[in-house]
Scaffold this active site. Structure first.
Site, mmCIF file in Angstrom:
data_model
loop_
_atom_site.group_PDB
_atom_site.id
_atom_site.type_symbol
_atom_site.label_atom_id
_atom_site.label_comp_id
_atom_site.label_asym_id
_atom_site.label_seq_id
_atom_site.Cartn_x
_atom_site.Cartn_y
_atom_site.Cartn_z
ATOM 1 N N VAL A 88 0.835 -1.197 0.000
ATOM 2 C CA VAL A 88 0.000 0.000 0.000
ATOM 3 C C VAL A 88 0.872 1.249 0.000
ATOM 4 O O VAL A 88 1.833 1.345 0.743
ATOM 5 C CB VAL A 88 -0.906 0.017 1.254
ATOM 6 C CG1 VAL A 88 -1.692 1.320 1.345
ATOM 7 C CG2 VAL A 88 -1.843 -1.179 1.243
ATOM 8 N N CYS A 89 0.521 2.190 -0.878
ATOM 9 C CA CYS A 89 1.294 3.418 -0.984
ATOM 10 C C CYS A 89 0.406 4.607 -0.643
ATOM 11 O O CYS A 89 -0.298 5.125 -1.494
ATOM 12 C CB CYS A 89 1.827 3.529 -2.404
ATOM 13 S SG CYS A 89 2.701 5.044 -2.743
#
Lengths: 167, 271
Positions: A88-89
């Site tokens: 996840v960014c």
């Protein structure tokens, strides 16, 4: 590993087990290691991810809370802000000081020690409801999200179905 | 069409790789700093500061600045250049002063103990998010009277321990002080920040973000201590280096710190 990092994680885990936040359940991968959490996120109602049961890992570094954990979906995911490997960014999971290399994000919220796991989970749910295509992690997903919503929806329905089957 | 999607794939991968490479480089730099610089050093003679500038013709005002400092100070304690050096220097110097002054120790311990309500109500921090850092710093100040200088040094030099916990809370106290009087501090924020809360989120709360002039001022006033900073910045000077002073002049606790571009250390006055 710091005594306080460990203590902080134990307290947050207890708190989240007692007062869970909507749509999320948390637990440890292995009861003897408080630095590795297993998360289950239910796709929020009214979003494309509705009905999905997405599994993810939250991995805390040994210098937590100086540095943020990483969150990785282990269920298949299709989202502009999730890398192909599931990572996840989102801005609050970025360590401070990286902005020299990515000026686009300099004004965004970064990780800081006073953020809790709860804030991370809330941000991830909000990410599912509201993808940010400004700084995409998965470029194909971002382009599809921007230019071909129908194809994007179809792809997301696939991962939702897959998550239900694996659940 | 197929080509296009393939090139997008490549872009995406190379973007991902670039981020990973940058991350790896950053980690390598941080590792080197951790291995070569203790969080806080033993006392060193002022002249040690010269070593960095030896043989550098462009550094003449640094060298003469060190000579000037030797007339006022006998030693320095260097802190690690990890972006939290100001907070660590402040804490170390403050602790040493408080070990020698019981009245000030009582005053400051009381301030820290009572600070949590302002942190929650004015700072807007969640009790759950700060209580562990609050407990750590209160315990630290409560134990100061029993501490020897050696024990203090051990305590503040240990990795992932007291120095970090207290730095987290000092950052929160700094932010709370700024938030207590936004109209006063807003004009001093750099980079065109439009509000105090965003400034605190991005510049004060994260570890590794360097302390700026406005936060130096806020921390000094929050603790009601005088902070005197000598500026060894290489600029031409006549007989004295620039010295900036923050916090109430009448405070019984006066801390002396050294500024070099991008970094702070502790100074010890000649007895």
């Amino acid at each position: 590993m710091s005594e306080y990092g460990t203590e902080l994680l134990k307290r947050q885990l207890t708190e989240l087990s007692k007062n869970p936040i909507d749509l999320v359940s948390v637990g440890l991968v292995d009861d003897s290691n408080v630095y590795e959490w297993e998360i289950m996120i239910m796709g929020p109602d009214g979003t494309l991810y509705e009905g999905g049961f997405f599994k993810a890992r939250l991995t805390f570094p040994s210098d937590f809370p100086n540095m943020p954990p990483t969150m990785t979906f282990t269920s298949e995911m299709w989202h502009p802000n999730v890398y192909a490997d599931g990572k996840v960014c989102i801005s609050i999971l970025h360590p401070p000081g990286e902005d020299e290399f990515n000026s686009q994000e300099s004004a965004d919220e970064r990780w800081r020690p006073i953020l809790g796991v709860e804030q991370i989970l809330i941000s991830v749910i909000s990410m599912l409801s509201d993808p940010n295509d400004e700084s995409p992690a998965n470029l194909d997903a971002a382009v599809m999200w921007r230019n071909d919503k129908t194809a994007f929806k179809k792809k997301v329905r696939q991962v939702v179905r897959k998550s239900q089957e694996e659940c | 069409m197929a080509d296009e999607s393939q090139s997008k794939d490549e872009d995406n991968t190379s973007n991902f790789q670039k981020v990973q490479q940058t991350q790896a480089q950053l980690e390598a730099i941080e590792k080197e700093i951790r291995e070569n610089q203790p969080l806080t050093s033993e006392l060193k003679p002022i002249a040690t500061l010269k070593a960095v500038y030896n043989g550098d013709d462009n550094a003449k005002f640094f060298v003469s600045g060190v000579d000037y400092l030797s007339t006022l100070y006998q030693s320095t304690r260097m802190t690690r250049g990890d972006g939290s050096c100001y907070y660590r220097s402040f804490l170390y110097s403050l602790s040493e002063h408080l070990m020698k002054n019981e009245a000030e120790l009582t005053r400051i311990t009381k301030y820290v103990k009572e600070s949590n309500s302002a942190v929650i109500n004015v700072g807007g921090y969640d009790e759950m998010a700060i209580d562990i850092f609050y407990e750590a710093i209160v315990e630290f100040f409560e134990e100061l009277p029993k501490m020897t200088p050696e024990k203090l040094h051990e305590e503040l030099t240990q990795e992932n321990a007291t120095s970090d916990y207290c730095t987290w809370y000092l950052r929160v106290l700094t932010a709370t002080f700024l938030k207590s009087d936004p109209s006063r501090f807003l004009p001093y924020l750099e980079d065109g920040y439009m509000d105090i809360a965003t400034y605190c989120q991005t510049q004060i709360e994260p570890m590794g973000k360097e302390c700026t002039m406005v936060s130096v001022l806020a921390l000094a006033e929050a603790f009601q201590v005088r902070v005197q900073i000598e500026y060894l910045d290489g600029r031409p000077f006549e007989d004295k280096l620039t010295r900036h002073e923050f916090g109430p002049e009448e405070s019984l606790t006066k801390l002396s710190l050294l500024y070099r571009p991008g970094h702070y250390d502790v100074l010890y006055a000649t007895a």
